[in-house]
Design a protein around this motif. Structure first.
Motif, mmCIF file in Angstrom:
data_model
loop_
_atom_site.group_PDB
_atom_site.id
_atom_site.type_symbol
_atom_site.label_atom_id
_atom_site.label_comp_id
_atom_site.label_asym_id
_atom_site.label_seq_id
_atom_site.Cartn_x
_atom_site.Cartn_y
_atom_site.Cartn_z
ATOM 1 N N GLU A 47 0.861 -1.175 0.000
ATOM 2 C CA GLU A 47 0.000 0.000 0.000
ATOM 3 C C GLU A 47 0.903 1.232 0.000
ATOM 4 O O GLU A 47 1.821 1.327 0.815
ATOM 5 N N LYS A 96 1.411 5.043 0.847
ATOM 6 C CA LYS A 96 0.771 6.026 1.716
ATOM 7 C C LYS A 96 1.672 7.239 1.912
ATOM 8 O O LYS A 96 2.897 7.132 1.946
ATOM 9 N N SER A 101 -1.152 -2.266 8.913
ATOM 10 C CA SER A 101 -0.148 -2.105 7.865
ATOM 11 C C SER A 101 1.127 -1.518 8.468
ATOM 12 O O SER A 101 1.068 -0.679 9.373
#
Length: 695
Positions: free
Chosen positions: A121, A123, A231
């Motif tokens: 992911e 970010k 995460s």
């Protein structure tokens, strides 16, 4: 064990930012070595992998403290750590390092595979930033006052004085360790591994599939899983580490806990071209030896990474130990409250096995344990020397004195209950030690070996061959009783060499020399046998296996420990009172075209005066050869205007004009800032014509 064709053993990669201490040895390296030596004695296909962890914040902090590059730090401490392991008999098949080209490629390829598979992911978050050095700050680069105990030197992740886990946001008056500046929050982009997506897999694999794991390991894993996984960033802002292999990742490196465990794979690649057999075939038994502070990384994060990547085996067991305290206090490298392995080797030459023994006998297998120098002395003098060493020595002395220095015959026709009980004890010891080792209960296994030597002493004491020999002149048959006693004691000695070898390899080697036998006798299949030494075989004179350790030696170590800690704490107080200025980090990379836009010219200061109501500013008139310029410069606190007229300078000639205190400044002079914060003019040592281009 029979379900596996091969065994792969890893031991945690120590940070190459300092030497190793006995807590490291007790935590994982001695247990791992014992287990591996036992597997080798079983003639199993086993490899033992280790190496130095050479990336991450601890490396750069040490480099900053010593005023050298991170590479110089890891080169220095990698060699020191590697040598300490060798001296202590830690028998790695390979001891590698994470700065190796093989590791860099392996870790980069691993990351790229997960990236290409869409695992990460992306970010953007806010993190602490040092505006003075233009650096994002890892937790360890931030210090401040601990909100729990008031310690002024707490780090952004932990207070080493009270042991509290912290975050930078919790610190009172946080400062950057790089410049002593107050950090600010800035946005930065990173790639996160979605641990929560692997929660169901981990829960089934660990909580249902590995209930046999040690309670401390199983319990910590269950706690993490019950609290829910989040995460976790797998990259960091840094200029030291493995560069993130993506085009839009300038100034980013792999998170050290993503990079480090992959070091086990890359080291195996360096060791053998059959590395995939050990990492990718289901009939491999993978065992990670670690300390309890690494449980989450080896049981949660790394297995999830392996699962996401695919094709890799998962650990069969992770027998983590708790912590070893020293003299009633937690080990602290910053306070120098530690027993350093390389110093122990110098202070107690030839006593490496003694430390191995004490750290195993007192291993923190299920709870934190305490190492004291008095216990070290007692275990050496009262257990190793007085029980194990005493039995072997008495056996050899009496064999030379009463049996002509040769292995006497065993007269089976006169075996009595004492003889038969000793034979039974020898035969039973193998299974007891083996079961304990297979279950990672190394303290229990070592106890069984020492207990067998204790039984040997008791047997000899009850047989009293030194008394029986007085009867031989009147009754020659009495010699048979002496022969039986010493024959069984010698066979017991051979068994002790086999059983003690995983724990005390140097001691086992001495015993083989005394018995004049080759290493092959140490094969595990020979344990429990009472025909290992042939009748009539001449043996060498005894050697003292363990010397007595004196009170003065112990007192010297206690004083050394205390003195080192006092000195370290005093140095810390000085450091807090007067922060050490460090070299600022290099600013972000620019292209040549960016640099070419600057017009740098030489000039001479022909006039200088203070600017009214501005303590820091001087108004300078600079002769550039082709024209004179007025430049306002913030150097008033460093220079008296009268002393700088005639100074040669370098000027940024094409800087856009800017009004300062009502004065239009047309350019900027270049200055260098020393470590103490003072400013120095930049100019050529030789006369250069004003207006010359600097390129």
């Amino acid at each position: 064990m029979t379900d596996y064709k091969r065994v792969l053993v890893t031991a945690a990669l120590p940070y190459a930012n300092g030497p190793i201490h006995i807590g490291h040895l007790a935590g994982c390296y001695i247990p791992a070595d014992i287990y591996v030596r036992y597997q080798r004695a079983q003639k199993r296909d086993v490899i033992f992998v280790g190496g130095s962890d050479e990336h991450g914040v601890p490396i750069t902090i040490r480099a900053m403290k010593e005023g050298v590059s991170p590479q110089e730090i890891v080169d220095k401490y990698h060699e020191l750590i590697k040598h300490s392991f060798q001296q202590m008999g830690i028998s790695f098949d390979i001891y590698s390092r994470t700065t190796s080209p093989v590791h860099h490629k392996t870790a980069s390829d691993f990351f790229k595979k997960l990236y290409d598979d869409g695992i990460f992911e992306e970010k953007e978050t806010e993190q602490y930033y040092d505006e003075k050095t233009h650096t994002f700050l890892a937790d360890r680069y931030i210090t401040g006052t601990c909100p729990v105990c008031g310690n002024d030197g707490a780090y952004g992740d932990q207070c080493e004085k009270c042991g509290s886990s912290l975050s930078p946001d919790q610190l009172i008056n946080p400062r950057s360790t790089l410049s002593d500046a107050i950090p600010v929050k800035r946005k930065t982009k990173h790639w996160y591994f979605p641990l929560q997506k692997y929660e169901d897999f981990l829960r089934k694999w660990i909580l249902e599939g590995h209930t046999e794991w040690k309670n401390n390991v199983y319990g910590q894993c269950k706690s993490w899983l019950d609290n829910g996984l989040q995460s976790r960033a797998m990259t960091r802002d840094s200029n030291w580490g493995i560069k993130v292999p993506l085009p839009d990742a300038e100034g980013k490196v792999l998170y050290v806990w993503f990079d480090a465990p992959i070091g086990y794979i890359s080291a195996t690649k360096e060791l053998t071209d059959k590395w995939a057999d050990y990492w990718c075939k289901e009939d491999t038994k993978l065992v990670h030896f670690i300390g309890k502070d690494n449980i989450v990384f080896h049981c949660i994060i790394f297995p999830a990474m392996l699962k996401a990547h695919g094709n890799f085996v998962l650990p069969d067991n992770v027998p983590a130990n708790e912590f070893l305290n020293i003299e009633g206090d937690k080990v602290s490298t910053s306070r120098n409250w530690a027993v350093w392995v390389h110093e122990y080797i110098k202070d107690f030459p030839g006593c490496e096995d003694v430390l191995r023994y004490v750290l195993c006998a007192n291993a923190p297998e299920n709870k934190d344990n305490d190492f004291t120098w008095k216990d070290f002395q007692d275990r050496n003098n009262n257990e190793l020397a007085a029980i194990f060493g005493n039995f072997v020595n008495r056996t050899f002395v009496l064999m030379h004195k009463l049996c002509g220095g040769k292995v006497p015959k065993l007269h089976t026709d006169i075996l009595d209950d004492l003889d038969r009980q000793l034979i039974a004890d020898i035969e039973a010891a193998k299974a007891k030690v083996e079961n304990a080792l297979e279950g990672f209960r190394f303290r229990d296994a070592l106890y069984e070996v020492i207990d067998l030597s204790r039984k040997g002493n008791k047997y000899m004491q009850e047989k009293e061959p030194w008394q029986v020999v007085k009867k031989v002149a009147e009754n020659p048959e009495a010699q048979k009783s002496i022969d039986n006693c010493l024959h069984l004691c010698l066979q017991l000695t051979a068994n002790l060499a086999i059983l003690i070898n995983p724990f005390l390899p140097a001691t086992a080697k001495k015993m083989l020399h005394m018995m004049k036998v080759v290493d092959r006798i140490l094969d595990w299949e020979n344990a429990g046998k009472i025909n290992l030494l042939s009748v009539g075989y001449a043996l060498r004179a005894p050697e003292i296996l363990f010397r007595k350790i004196e009170d003065a030696e112990i007192q010297a170590q206690i004083e050394k420990l205390r003195a080192g800690s006092v000195a370290a704490e005093a140095a810390q107080k000085v450091a807090v009172a007067t922060p050490v200025s460090s070299t600022p980090a290099v600013k972000p990379v620019i292209q040549y075209d960016d640099f070419a836009k600057l017009d740098l010219r030489t000039g001479t200061i022909v006039a200088a005066e203070k600017v009214e109501k501005a303590d820091k500013l001087l108004k300078l008139e600079i002769d550039l050869g082709f024209e004179k310029r007025t430049i306002v410069s913030g150097i008033a606190q460093h220079y008296d205007p009268a002393t700088i007229v005639g100074k040669r300078v370098v000027v940024v000639a094409n800087l856009a004009p800017r009004k300062m205190r009502g004065i239009e400044s047309n350019g900027m002079i270049l200055m260098a800032e020393d470590a103490d914060g003072s400013l120095q003019f930049i100019a050529s040592d030789k006369e250069v014509q004003n207006g010359s281009i600097v390129s």
